[in-house]
Design a protein around this motif. Structure first.
Motif, PDB file in Angstrom:
ATOM      1  N   UNK A 240       0.804  -1.218   0.000  1.00  0.00           N
ATOM      2  CA  UNK A 240       0.000   0.000   0.000  1.00  0.00           C
ATOM      3  C   UNK A 240       0.837   1.267   0.000  1.00  0.00           C
ATOM      4  N   UNK A 241       2.011   1.232  -0.643  1.00  0.00           N
ATOM      5  CA  UNK A 241       2.912   2.379  -0.645  1.00  0.00           C
ATOM      6  C   UNK A 241       3.438   2.653  -2.047  1.00  0.00           C
TER       7      UNK A 241
ATOM      8  N   UNK B 130      -9.284  -2.769  -3.085  1.00  0.00           N
ATOM      9  CA  UNK B 130     -10.244  -2.487  -4.158  1.00  0.00           C
ATOM     10  C   UNK B 130      -9.502  -2.238  -5.466  1.00  0.00           C
ATOM     11  N   UNK B 131     -10.149  -2.596  -6.549  1.00  0.00           N
ATOM     12  CA  UNK B 131      -9.528  -2.445  -7.868  1.00  0.00           C
ATOM     13  C   UNK B 131      -9.177  -0.987  -8.165  1.00  0.00           C
TER      14      UNK B 131
ATOM     15  N   UNK C 171      -5.434   0.499  -8.903  1.00  0.00           N
ATOM     16  CA  UNK C 171      -5.118   1.208 -10.137  1.00  0.00           C
ATOM     17  C   UNK C 171      -4.439   2.538  -9.836  1.00  0.00           C
ATOM     18  N   UNK C 172      -4.979   3.285  -8.873  1.00  0.00           N
ATOM     19  CA  UNK C 172      -4.359   4.571  -8.517  1.00  0.00           C
ATOM     20  C   UNK C 172      -3.003   4.357  -7.843  1.00  0.00           C
ATOM     21  N   UNK C 173      -2.856   3.275  -7.082  1.00  0.00           N
ATOM     22  CA  UNK C 173      -1.581   2.982  -6.435  1.00  0.00           C
ATOM     23  C   UNK C 173      -0.512   2.636  -7.479  1.00  0.00           C
ATOM     24  N   UNK C 174      -0.874   1.843  -8.465  1.00  0.00           N
ATOM     25  CA  UNK C 174       0.099   1.497  -9.496  1.00  0.00           C
ATOM     26  C   UNK C 174       0.501   2.734 -10.301  1.00  0.00           C
ATOM     27  N   UNK C 175      -0.448   3.647 -10.511  1.00  0.00           N
ATOM     28  CA  UNK C 175      -0.133   4.903 -11.194  1.00  0.00           C
ATOM     29  C   UNK C 175       0.804   5.753 -10.339  1.00  0.00           C
TER      30      UNK C 175
ATOM     31  N   UNK D 150      -2.528  -1.539 -12.479  1.00  0.00           N
ATOM     32  CA  UNK D 150      -3.275  -1.898 -11.273  1.00  0.00           C
ATOM     33  C   UNK D 150      -2.983  -3.332 -10.880  1.00  0.00           C
ATOM     34  N   UNK D 151      -4.040  -4.053 -10.543  1.00  0.00           N
ATOM     35  CA  UNK D 151      -3.881  -5.460 -10.171  1.00  0.00           C
ATOM     36  C   UNK D 151      -4.121  -6.372 -11.370  1.00  0.00           C
TER      37      UNK D 151
END
Length: 169
Positions: free
Chosen positions: A75-76, A111-112, A116-120, A146-147
């Motif tokens: 989550x980082x 959540x998806x 997605x926002x985390x991968x961005x 994303x995932x």
């Protein structure tokens, strides 16, 4: 000649032609379509030496495609010291003409939309670090999945940014 007849037969069979059609193709139509061949004659002329063409020019190998990965904590999107050192090495090897592609990823937990926002955010953090080390921002292309590509196995492998550098020195 026999191989030509076999090929014509296979072609005729695949088109649904019957034996009479094949006889007509081989006996009437094919000789009209093929250029007239010179009759084969044996001659006693000595063998002629043929000049071979020059070998092709030696071409420089294509630019390297450096592939690397930077991993993140759960989550980082924060880069740790090891990731910063790797990105500094990549920026030093990239050079002025290199094109860099980044693709951010996340594991399947959460959540998806969050993943997605985390991968961005991860990909943008890597981009910012490369730009800080002198890579032109216009040459860094950012993508994120994303995932969507998560393996579900070892979760730490899914928390990453893939880095591809084309044209590195």
């Amino acid at each position: 000649m026999a191989s030509v007849l076999v090929l014509r037969g296979l072609l005729g069979a695949s088109l649904g032609l019957g034996a009479v059609d094949l006889v007509w193709i081989n006996g009437v139509l094919a000789p009209q379509l093929a250029p007239a061949a010179e009759p084969a004659t044996l001659s006693a002329t000595p063998a002629v030496e043929v000049a071979l063409p020059a070998p092709p020019e030696v071409v420089a190998p294509p630019p390297t495609d450096v592939t690397s990965r930077v991993y993140f904590a759960t989550r980082s999107a924060k880069l740790d010291e090891r990731a910063r050192e790797e990105l500094a090495r990549i920026a030093a090897r990239a050079g002025a003409d290199a094109e860099v592609s980044l693709e951010g990823h996340a594991d399947f937990r959460g959540e998806e939309a969050f993943n997605l926002s985390l991968s961005k955010a991860r990909a943008l953090a890597v981009q910012a670090e490369l730009v800080a080390h002198g890579v032109a921002q216009a040459r860094v292309h950012v993508g994120f999945a994303g995932e969507g590509t998560a393996s579900g196995g070892e979760l730490w492998r899914d928390r990453r940014v893939d880095i591809h550098v084309r044209g590195a020195r």
